[in-house]
Design an enzyme around this catalytic site. Structure first.
Site, short mmCIF file in Angstrom:
data_model
loop_
_atom_site.label_atom_id
_atom_site.label_comp_id
_atom_site.label_asym_id
_atom_site.label_seq_id
_atom_site.Cartn_x
_atom_site.Cartn_y
_atom_site.Cartn_z
N THR A 3 2.80 2.11 -2.23
CA THR A 3 4.10 1.79 -2.83
C THR A 3 4.10 2.09 -4.33
OG1 THR A 3 3.29 -0.47 -3.04
CG2 THR A 3 4.77 -0.04 -1.20
N GLU A 50 0.83 -1.22 0.00
CA GLU A 50 0.00 0.00 0.00
C GLU A 50 0.86 1.26 0.00
OE1 GLU A 50 -3.08 0.18 -1.20
OE2 GLU A 50 -3.67 -1.24 0.36
N GLY A 78 -13.96 2.54 -1.67
CA GLY A 78 -12.51 2.39 -1.78
C GLY A 78 -12.13 1.16 -2.57
N LEU A 79 -13.09 0.61 -3.33
CA LEU A 79 -12.79 -0.54 -4.19
C LEU A 79 -12.60 -0.09 -5.63
CD1 LEU A 79 -15.26 -3.14 -2.62
CD2 LEU A 79 -12.83 -2.85 -2.13
N SER A 80 -12.33 1.19 -5.80
CA SER A 80 -11.94 1.75 -7.10
C SER A 80 -13.04 1.77 -8.14
CB SER A 80 -10.75 0.99 -7.67
OG SER A 80 -9.58 1.59 -7.27
N SER A 81 -14.20 2.26 -7.75
CA SER A 81 -15.26 2.36 -8.75
C SER A 81 -14.88 3.33 -9.87
CB SER A 81 -16.58 2.77 -8.11
OG SER A 81 -16.41 3.94 -7.35
N SER A 82 -14.10 4.36 -9.57
CA SER A 82 -13.76 5.32 -10.63
C SER A 82 -12.80 4.70 -11.65
CB SER A 82 -13.19 6.61 -10.05
OG SER A 82 -12.17 6.33 -9.14
N GLY A 138 -18.25 4.78 -2.97
CA GLY A 138 -17.29 5.36 -2.02
C GLY A 138 -16.63 4.32 -1.12
N ASP A 177 -4.54 0.72 -9.43
CA ASP A 177 -5.97 0.45 -9.58
C ASP A 177 -6.32 0.06 -11.01
OD1 ASP A 177 -5.91 1.33 -7.00
OD2 ASP A 177 -6.85 3.26 -7.41
C1 GLA Z 1 -5.18 4.85 -4.20
C2 GLA Z 1 -4.46 5.12 -5.52
C3 GLA Z 1 -3.49 3.97 -5.84
C4 GLA Z 1 -2.57 3.69 -4.66
C5 GLA Z 1 -3.38 3.52 -3.39
C6 GLA Z 1 -2.51 3.35 -2.18
O1 GLA Z 1 -6.03 3.74 -4.34
O2 GLA Z 1 -5.38 5.27 -6.56
O3 GLA Z 1 -2.76 4.30 -7.01
O4 GLA Z 1 -1.63 4.71 -4.53
O5 GLA Z 1 -4.24 4.62 -3.17
O6 GLA Z 1 -1.80 2.15 -2.24
#
Ligand code: GLA
Length: 385
Positions: free
Chosen positions: A35, A33, A126-130, A124, A171
């Site tokens: 990184t 994370e 944090g599972l990267s919907s965008s 929202g 992501d």
């Molecule tokens: C968000 C960012 C990723 C990554 C994480 C942390 O999800 O979009 O690129 O930097 O935070 O690991």
């Protein structure tokens, strides 16, 4: 799912022409994370939940968008002749950003399209919907405009570019390149990667969403990036390195005094140690040592809590309660932090109790409920036949 969405598309936009369907998943990061902007390793996987897009190319330069997740916004219209970020365009800035990125990267988009979107990634969370919306748009554009030479990695890079490289590549890469029951071991310094099977015979991956309202997350994210960049510059006064991810723990320890602030030292320490933890975690998994993998997940959380300081009371409450539950192999915050969600590996027959106990403790301490999801690892972005 697809049939229902096709029906809705036809009701909104008419049934004529060549209507196509696409999907891109959400993602969860197992370890590694903060990184990915430090030239380190990450270990995410794609999920089976994600974003469905029903799309038809138009014969003019206009766009019409509709999301079944935001029905109250109605149909949002835009044009190829005015491709710039506009707050009024709301979520459609994501697909429009990808159109812009394609053009910038030398792949002309001369016609608009109609797009209906449906996502079953919790909002929202944090599972990267965008990033999921970006990748599904990339897959659609490649297909609609016949750009067969664009790879899935290009689609990930275009997605990242569409956000002005605001975040790292993790992501979009996980979402574009995901594989069922596999995590992706990605070296963000050169985008080399391998797949590692996640064989969970008697365990489940459980996501807990904190439901914390988005606060200062975005500006704090940039602050952490800047702190790492500064620490790197300080180390570079003596060391010939391009990124913090190049350092071993020993190299860091014997050079950390070059970093002139205690806070920046801790930020850099996290970046270095978390990268090494990720390498160790993948080794442990390959050796079939899930226990060790779990311990490294826990250590990752501690480092994100104490050294990187991106957790907060909500995520800490979820994780620290998770650690106390029976059958928990490992638990940590995942994603950017400051809210969002945690990921835990839990013995299958302990999952119900886990959700009950952690849910209760969270509600008592925080005052509102968390949501729990038992997730499966799925394939990356694709055309739906
Ligand atoms: C968000 C960012 C990723 C990554 C994480 C942390 O999800 O979009 O690129 O930097 O935070 O690991």
């Amino acid at each position: 799912m697809k049939e229902q969405l096709l029906k809705e598309f036809k009701e909104k936009f008419g049934s004529e022409g060549d209507i196509r369907s696409y999907f891109a998943p959400g993602r969860v990061n197992l370890i590694g994370e903060h990184t990915d902007y430090n030239g380190g390793h990450v270990f995410p996987c794609a999920l089976t939940i994600g974003t469905y897009a029903i799309v038809r190319k138009r014969e003019d330069r206009n766009f019409r968008f509709y999301s079944t997740n935001f029905e109250s916004l109605g149909v949002i219209e835009a044009s190829l002749d005015n491709l710039k970020y506009d707050k009024a365009l709301d979520w459609t800035n994501y697909p429009l950003g990808v159109v812009w990125a394609f053009i910038e990267k030398g792949y002309p988009v001369d016609y608009g399209f109609d797009m209906l979107l449906f996502g079953n990634i919790p909002n929202g969370s944090g599972l990267s919907s965008s990033a999921s919306v970006e990748v599904v748009t990339g897959v659609a554009l490649r297909d609609l405009f016949g750009y067969d030479d664009i790879s899935m990695i290009d689609i990930a890079l275009f997605g990242q570019y569409s956000e002005n490289n605001f975040s790292g590549i993790m992501d979009q890469f996980a979402i574009a390149m995901g594989k069922k029951d596999q995590a992706i071991f990605l070296d963000t310094s050169d985008l080399s990667y391998t797949y590692a099977p996640i064989k969970l015979a008697n365990e489940k991956i459980v996501i807990a969403c904190s439901n914390k309202k988005r606060g200062l997350g975005d500006s704090k994210y940039n602050e952490r990036r800047a702190e790492c960049e500064e620490a790197l510059a300080e180390l570079q006064t003596k060391l010939d390195i391009k990124a913090l991810g190049e350092l071993s723990e020993e190299e860091f320890e014997s050079n950390k005094d070059l970093i002139k602030s205690e806070v920046r030292q801790r930020r850099a320490k996290h970046a270095v140690y978390e990268n090494q933890r990720t390498l160790k975690a993948v080794d442990a998994l390959k050796a079939g040592n899930l226990e060790e993998f779990g311990k490294l997940m826990n250590a990752s959380h501690v480092s994100l809590r104490d050294d990187y300081e991106v957790t907060g009371i909500e995520l800490d409450t979820l994780v620290e309660n998770a650690w106390e539950q029976e059958g928990v192999i490992g638990s940590r915050m995942t994603g950017a932090g400051f809210g969002g969600c945690t990921v835990s590996i839990v013995k299958t027959d302990c999952v119900d109790k886990f959700i009950e106990n952690v849910g209760k403790a969270y509600l008592e301490k925080i005052g509102y409920a968390a949501d729990f999801y038992v997730v499966e690892i799925g394939d990356g972005g694709r055309v739906l036949e």
